[in-house]
Design an enzyme around this catalytic site. Structure first.
Site, short mmCIF file in Angstrom:
data_model
loop_
_atom_site.label_atom_id
_atom_site.label_comp_id
_atom_site.label_asym_id
_atom_site.label_seq_id
_atom_site.Cartn_x
_atom_site.Cartn_y
_atom_site.Cartn_z
N ARG A 81 0.85 -1.20 0.00
CA ARG A 81 0.00 0.00 0.00
C ARG A 81 0.88 1.25 0.00
O ARG A 81 1.65 1.45 0.93
CB ARG A 81 -0.90 0.00 1.24
CG ARG A 81 -1.86 1.17 1.35
CD ARG A 81 -2.64 1.09 2.66
NE ARG A 81 -3.32 -0.20 2.82
CZ ARG A 81 -3.79 -0.65 3.98
NH1 ARG A 81 -3.65 0.06 5.09
NH2 ARG A 81 -4.39 -1.83 4.03
N ASP A 133 -3.58 -8.54 3.33
CA ASP A 133 -4.94 -8.78 3.80
C ASP A 133 -5.54 -9.85 2.91
O ASP A 133 -5.59 -9.68 1.68
CB ASP A 133 -5.79 -7.51 3.70
CG ASP A 133 -5.29 -6.40 4.62
OD1 ASP A 133 -4.64 -6.71 5.63
OD2 ASP A 133 -5.57 -5.23 4.32
N GLU A 191 -7.77 -7.71 13.51
CA GLU A 191 -8.25 -8.03 12.15
C GLU A 191 -7.86 -9.46 11.78
O GLU A 191 -6.66 -9.77 11.68
CB GLU A 191 -7.65 -7.06 11.12
CG GLU A 191 -8.06 -5.61 11.33
CD GLU A 191 -7.36 -4.64 10.40
OE1 GLU A 191 -7.72 -3.46 10.39
OE2 GLU A 191 -6.43 -5.08 9.67
N HIS A 194 -5.48 -9.74 8.44
CA HIS A 194 -4.20 -9.02 8.28
C HIS A 194 -3.04 -9.83 8.85
O HIS A 194 -3.07 -10.27 9.99
CB HIS A 194 -4.27 -7.67 8.98
CG HIS A 194 -2.98 -6.90 8.93
ND1 HIS A 194 -2.74 -5.91 8.00
CD2 HIS A 194 -1.86 -6.97 9.68
CE1 HIS A 194 -1.54 -5.41 8.19
NE2 HIS A 194 -0.98 -6.04 9.21
#
Length: 218
Positions: A81, A133, A191, A194
Site C-alpha cells: 500500500r 490482507d 483483524e 491481516h
C-alpha cells in the site's frame, strides 16, 4: 539476514507481482475499487494488482501450497500500500466528514476512533511491502470461506479471537491463521485478515511508488 537500511521509497526492485509469483491466488484489490470504507478509489492504486516483497511472496507461496491440498485458495484484498494511500486515509479520518460507507464498514464506531482502535494506522506495515490482507476461497463451493465478518469490518467481531462467531467461522479463521503463522507471518489482534511477514526485509522503509505492474517492470 535482515536488511535494516532505509531504501529509496520509489525503488520497487525488491517487489514482485503476486499474481505471477503465486498464480493460484485470487485477487480482489478493494482499494482500487469504490467498495471500501472510504467509498472511492484510493490514491496510488493505478491497477487492481497485488505487489509484495520477494520474501513475503515466497512465504505466501508456501501458505498457498499448504492450503491447496486442503481444498482452499488464498484470496487477497490488499498487499503493498503506497504512502499516498495512507495519507488519504488519515485526511479522511481527521478532516473529511464523509460517512457514506459507515453502515458497511464501521457501523458501531465513529470514524475518528478507527485510528485509536488500531484499525487504521498512521504508518502502515503495508507500506513496507510485506503485509497482506486475505481470506480463504473454498474450492468446493467457489465462495469465500465464512469468517463471521467481512473484510474491513471495523468491529470487535473482526478480532481473530472473537468467540461470538459460530464454531465453523472460528475454525476457518484459525485455519488461515495457523497456516500463515507456520510460514513466517505475524497476525494482528484486531483483524482476522491481516498478516505481516515476521522477518520483513524493509522494516524501516515506507515505500511510495504506485501499485502498478508497469512501474514494477520499468
Amino acid at each position: 539476514m535482515r536488511n535494516i537500511a532505509v531504501h529509496d521509497p520509489m525503488d520497487p526492485s525488491g517487489f514482485v507481482l503476486l499474481g505471477e509469483f503465486v498464480p493460484q491466488i485470487v485477487q480482489e484489490i478493494r482499494y482500487y475499487s469504490t467498495y471500501n470504507f472510504i467509498g472511492e478509489r484510493i490514491d496510488g492504486y493505478e491497477e487492481p494488482v497485488a505487489l509484495l516483497t520477494v520474501e513475503a511472496a515466497r512465504a505466501l507461496k508456501a501458505v498457498s501450497n499448504e492450503l491447496l491440498v486442503q481444498g482452499y485458495r488464498l484470496k487477497v484484498f490488499d498487499a503493498y500500500r503506497p504512502v499516498s494511500a495512507v495519507k488519504q486515509f488519515i485526511l479522511w479520518g481527521i478532516e473529511d466528514q464523509d460517512v457514506r460507507m459507515k453502515p458497511y464498514f464501521y457501523p458501531t464506531l465513529e470514524k475518528q476512533s478507527l485510528f485509536q482502535n488500531g484499525y487504521i494506522a498512521k504508518q502502515s506495515s503495508h507500506s513496507r511491502g510485506s503485509a497482506i490482507d486475505l481470506t480463504l476461497l473454498d474450492m468446493r463451493t467457489g465462495r469465500e470461506a465464512d469468517m463471521g465478518s467481512p473484510f474491513d469490518l471495523f468491529d470487535e467481531a473482526s478480532h481473530p479471537d472473537y468467540r461470538g462467531v459460530t464454531e465453523e467461522q472460528y475454525e476457518n479463521r484459525m485455519l488461515l491463521r495457523k497456516a500463515m503463522v507456520r510460514n513466517g507471518f505475524l497476525p494482528l489482534a484486531c483483524e482476522w485478515w491481516h498478516f505481516m511477514l515476521r522477518d520483513e526485509p524493509y522494516p524501516d522503509t515506507y515505500f511510495a511508488f504506485p501499485v502498478s505492474s508497469a512501474y514494477l517492470k520499468r
